[in-house]
Scaffold this motif. Structure first.
Motif, PDB file in Angstrom:
ATOM      1  N   PHE A  57       0.837  -1.200   0.000  1.00 27.30           N
ATOM      2  CA  PHE A  57       0.000   0.000   0.000  1.00 27.30           C
ATOM      3  C   PHE A  57       0.873   1.252   0.000  1.00 27.30           C
ATOM      4  N   LEU A  58       1.924   1.249   0.794  1.00 26.36           N
ATOM      5  CA  LEU A  58       2.823   2.406   0.849  1.00 26.36           C
ATOM      6  C   LEU A  58       3.562   2.622  -0.465  1.00 26.36           C
ATOM      7  N   ARG A  59       3.860   1.565  -1.195  1.00 21.10           N
ATOM      8  CA  ARG A  59       4.490   1.727  -2.508  1.00 21.10           C
ATOM      9  C   ARG A  59       3.566   2.513  -3.447  1.00 21.10           C
ATOM     10  N   TYR A  60       2.282   2.219  -3.411  1.00 16.39           N
ATOM     11  CA  TYR A  60       1.324   2.970  -4.221  1.00 16.39           C
ATOM     12  C   TYR A  60       1.223   4.416  -3.751  1.00 16.39           C
ATOM     13  N   VAL A  61       1.207   4.601  -2.445  1.00 15.85           N
ATOM     14  CA  VAL A  61       1.116   5.961  -1.900  1.00 15.85           C
ATOM     15  C   VAL A  61       2.356   6.769  -2.272  1.00 15.85           C
ATOM     16  N   ASP A  62       3.541   6.200  -2.030  1.00 18.57           N
ATOM     17  CA  ASP A  62       4.784   6.940  -2.215  1.00 18.57           C
ATOM     18  C   ASP A  62       5.071   7.272  -3.672  1.00 18.57           C
ATOM     19  N   THR A  63       4.514   6.515  -4.604  1.00 15.59           N
ATOM     20  CA  THR A  63       4.708   6.790  -6.032  1.00 15.59           C
ATOM     21  C   THR A  63       3.554   7.581  -6.636  1.00 15.59           C
ATOM     22  N   GLY A  64       2.611   8.036  -5.790  1.00 13.21           N
ATOM     23  CA  GLY A  64       1.518   8.892  -6.256  1.00 13.21           C
ATOM     24  C   GLY A  64       0.485   8.197  -7.115  1.00 13.21           C
ATOM     25  N   ARG A  65       0.460   6.858  -7.073  1.00  4.93           N
ATOM     26  CA  ARG A  65      -0.452   6.137  -7.973  1.00  4.93           C
ATOM     27  C   ARG A  65      -1.921   6.292  -7.589  1.00  4.93           C
ATOM     28  N   LEU A  90      -7.669   1.817  -7.868  1.00  7.96           N
ATOM     29  CA  LEU A  90      -7.343   2.060  -9.277  1.00  7.96           C
ATOM     30  C   LEU A  90      -8.226   1.299 -10.250  1.00  7.96           C
ATOM     31  N   GLN A  91      -9.074   0.402  -9.758  1.00 10.19           N
ATOM     32  CA  GLN A  91      -9.981  -0.362 -10.606  1.00 10.19           C
ATOM     33  C   GLN A  91      -9.258  -0.985 -11.805  1.00 10.19           C
ATOM     34  N   ASN A  92      -8.152  -1.646 -11.504  1.00  9.65           N
ATOM     35  CA  ASN A  92      -7.397  -2.408 -12.511  1.00  9.65           C
ATOM     36  C   ASN A  92      -6.807  -1.549 -13.618  1.00  9.65           C
ATOM     37  N   ASP A  93      -6.467  -0.299 -13.338  1.00  9.40           N
ATOM     38  CA  ASP A  93      -5.804   0.548 -14.323  1.00  9.40           C
ATOM     39  C   ASP A  93      -4.439  -0.058 -14.666  1.00  9.40           C
ATOM     40  N   PRO A  94      -4.254  -0.573 -15.891  1.00 11.52           N
ATOM     41  CA  PRO A  94      -3.009  -1.276 -16.212  1.00 11.52           C
ATOM     42  C   PRO A  94      -1.783  -0.383 -16.191  1.00 11.52           C
ATOM     43  N   ASN A  95      -1.973   0.920 -16.296  1.00 11.70           N
ATOM     44  CA  ASN A  95      -0.839   1.840 -16.307  1.00 11.70           C
ATOM     45  C   ASN A  95      -0.288   2.128 -14.913  1.00 11.70           C
ATOM     46  N   LYS A  96      -1.041   1.734 -13.878  1.00 12.48           N
ATOM     47  CA  LYS A  96      -0.628   2.065 -12.513  1.00 12.48           C
ATOM     48  C   LYS A  96      -0.437   0.856 -11.607  1.00 12.48           C
ATOM     49  N   LEU A  97      -0.903  -0.317 -12.041  1.00 16.31           N
ATOM     50  CA  LEU A  97      -0.849  -1.477 -11.161  1.00 16.31           C
ATOM     51  C   LEU A  97       0.559  -2.038 -11.029  1.00 16.31           C
ATOM     52  N   LEU A  98       0.888  -2.448  -9.814  1.00 13.08           N
ATOM     53  CA  LEU A  98       2.089  -3.218  -9.519  1.00 13.08           C
ATOM     54  C   LEU A  98       1.709  -4.699  -9.459  1.00 13.08           C
ATOM     55  N   PRO A  99       2.685  -5.608  -9.444  1.00 13.96           N
ATOM     56  CA  PRO A  99       2.344  -7.039  -9.385  1.00 13.96           C
ATOM     57  C   PRO A  99       1.523  -7.375  -8.151  1.00 13.96           C
ATOM     58  N   PRO A 100       0.663  -8.390  -8.250  1.00 19.46           N
ATOM     59  CA  PRO A 100      -0.118  -8.821  -7.091  1.00 19.46           C
ATOM     60  C   PRO A 100       0.780  -9.342  -5.974  1.00 19.46           C
ATOM     61  N   ILE A 101       0.250  -9.325  -4.768  1.00 22.35           N
ATOM     62  CA  ILE A 101       1.043  -9.686  -3.585  1.00 22.35           C
ATOM     63  C   ILE A 101       0.500 -10.952  -2.921  1.00 22.35           C
ATOM     64  N   ALA A 102       1.349 -11.562  -2.119  1.00 20.16           N
ATOM     65  CA  ALA A 102       0.935 -12.722  -1.337  1.00 20.16           C
ATOM     66  C   ALA A 102      -0.132 -12.318  -0.324  1.00 20.16           C
ATOM     67  N   HIS A 103      -1.042 -13.248  -0.040  1.00 23.56           N
ATOM     68  CA  HIS A 103      -2.142 -12.990   0.888  1.00 23.56           C
ATOM     69  C   HIS A 103      -1.679 -13.138   2.332  1.00 23.56           C
ATOM     70  N   GLU A 104      -1.959 -12.133   3.165  1.00 24.68           N
ATOM     71  CA  GLU A 104      -1.682 -12.202   4.598  1.00 24.68           C
ATOM     72  C   GLU A 104      -3.003 -12.426   5.338  1.00 24.68           C
ATOM     73  N   SER A 105      -3.232 -13.629   5.752  1.00 24.06           N
ATOM     74  CA  SER A 105      -4.473 -14.003   6.420  1.00 24.06           C
ATOM     75  C   SER A 105      -4.586 -13.349   7.792  1.00 24.06           C
ATOM     76  N   THR A 106      -5.813 -13.069   8.191  1.00 21.61           N
ATOM     77  CA  THR A 106      -6.042 -12.556   9.544  1.00 21.61           C
ATOM     78  C   THR A 106      -5.653 -13.587  10.600  1.00 21.61           C
ATOM     79  N   LEU A 107      -5.614 -14.864  10.229  1.00 22.98           N
ATOM     80  CA  LEU A 107      -5.157 -15.891  11.167  1.00 22.98           C
ATOM     81  C   LEU A 107      -3.672 -15.724  11.468  1.00 22.98           C
ATOM     82  N   THR A 108      -2.932 -15.208  10.488  1.00 24.43           N
ATOM     83  CA  THR A 108      -1.495 -14.999  10.647  1.00 24.43           C
ATOM     84  C   THR A 108      -1.184 -13.665  11.313  1.00 24.43           C
ATOM     85  N   THR A 129      -3.931  -6.184  -5.475  1.00 27.74           N
ATOM     86  CA  THR A 129      -2.982  -5.225  -6.057  1.00 27.74           C
ATOM     87  C   THR A 129      -3.132  -3.871  -5.373  1.00 27.74           C
ATOM     88  N   ALA A 130      -4.116  -3.067  -5.781  1.00 23.81           N
ATOM     89  CA  ALA A 130      -4.205  -1.687  -5.310  1.00 23.81           C
ATOM     90  C   ALA A 130      -5.513  -1.342  -4.609  1.00 23.81           C
TER      91      ALA A 130
END
Length: 204
Positions: A57-65, A90-108, A129-130
């Motif tokens: 999330f911070l990567r998106y924030v820090d790059t102004g996406r 971003l609703q899947n905007d291909p110009n702004k999306l970064l690669p998807p991330i691993a899921h962090e479960s609430t159990l973890t 993603t975003a």
């Protein structure tokens, strides 16, 4: 808030590398100020408990996406409509999306979907993603539940609102007559959407 359909995971190796790099970032609860045309919402992100999700999330924030994006969905629950969630990104905007991330479960992570929780929207686990959502009122049904059938991995909570829940509640109450691209969201699309003017780091 289960969405219909599944996405093919993109760039698995790249996503894993990005997730590992993000996971190395830690350090308390950085603040993010979400400035909308309806007021400001201030978030505290839990980098210690959810390093992959909060770091992404911070990567998106820090790059102004997120600047110039929208909060586009208000899903109300219960008879009064005073609880539910608002969703933006971003609703899947291909110009702004970064690669998807691993899921962090609430159990973890030990985090839960309570009033003010910020969490990631997704399709299958590992596709986030975003796009994000904020809970207005408790939403335990969004936590991981191993005893439930089907996709029971829940959503990845990674922080909470520390100022501006009045703004979130006001957004939840706005008209939702917009056209839904996903039929399950019919009657939940804000019309007009709420503009996200900027998202910046604030004081911790």
């Amino acid at each position: 808030m289960q969405r219909i359909g599944r996405r093919t995971l993109l760039a698995n190796a790249g996503a894993l590398a990005a997730s590992q790099a993000i996971a190395q970032t830690s350090g308390g609860e950085p603040r993010v100020i979400v400035q909308t045309d309806h007021g400001a919402i201030v978030l505290a992100l839990d980098l210690d408990k959810a390093p992959i999700t909060a770091g992404n999330f911070l990567r998106y924030v820090d790059t102004g996406r997120y600047d110039g994006s929208t909060i586009y969905r208000a899903s109300r629950s219960g008879g009064t409509g005073a609880t539910g969630l608002i969703e933006g990104g971003l609703q899947n905007d291909p110009n702004k999306l970064l690669p998807p991330i691993a899921h962090e479960s609430t159990l973890t992570t030990g985090l839960r979907h309570v009033d003010g929780t910020i969490s990631m929207a997704r399709y299958a686990p590992g596709t986030a993603t975003a796009d994000f959502f904020i809970c207005v009122g408790p939403a335990p049904y969004l936590d991981a539940n191993p005893s439930a059938p089907g996709d029971n991995a829940g959503f990845a909570a990674f922080g909470s609102v520390v100022e501006g829940m009045d703004v979130a509640r006001a957004i939840l109450a706005l008209p939702t007559n917009g056209v839904a691209r996903n039929p399950v969201m019919q009657g939940q699309i804000l019309d007009p959407p709420v503009a996200i003017l900027s998202m910046k780091r604030g004081l911790t």
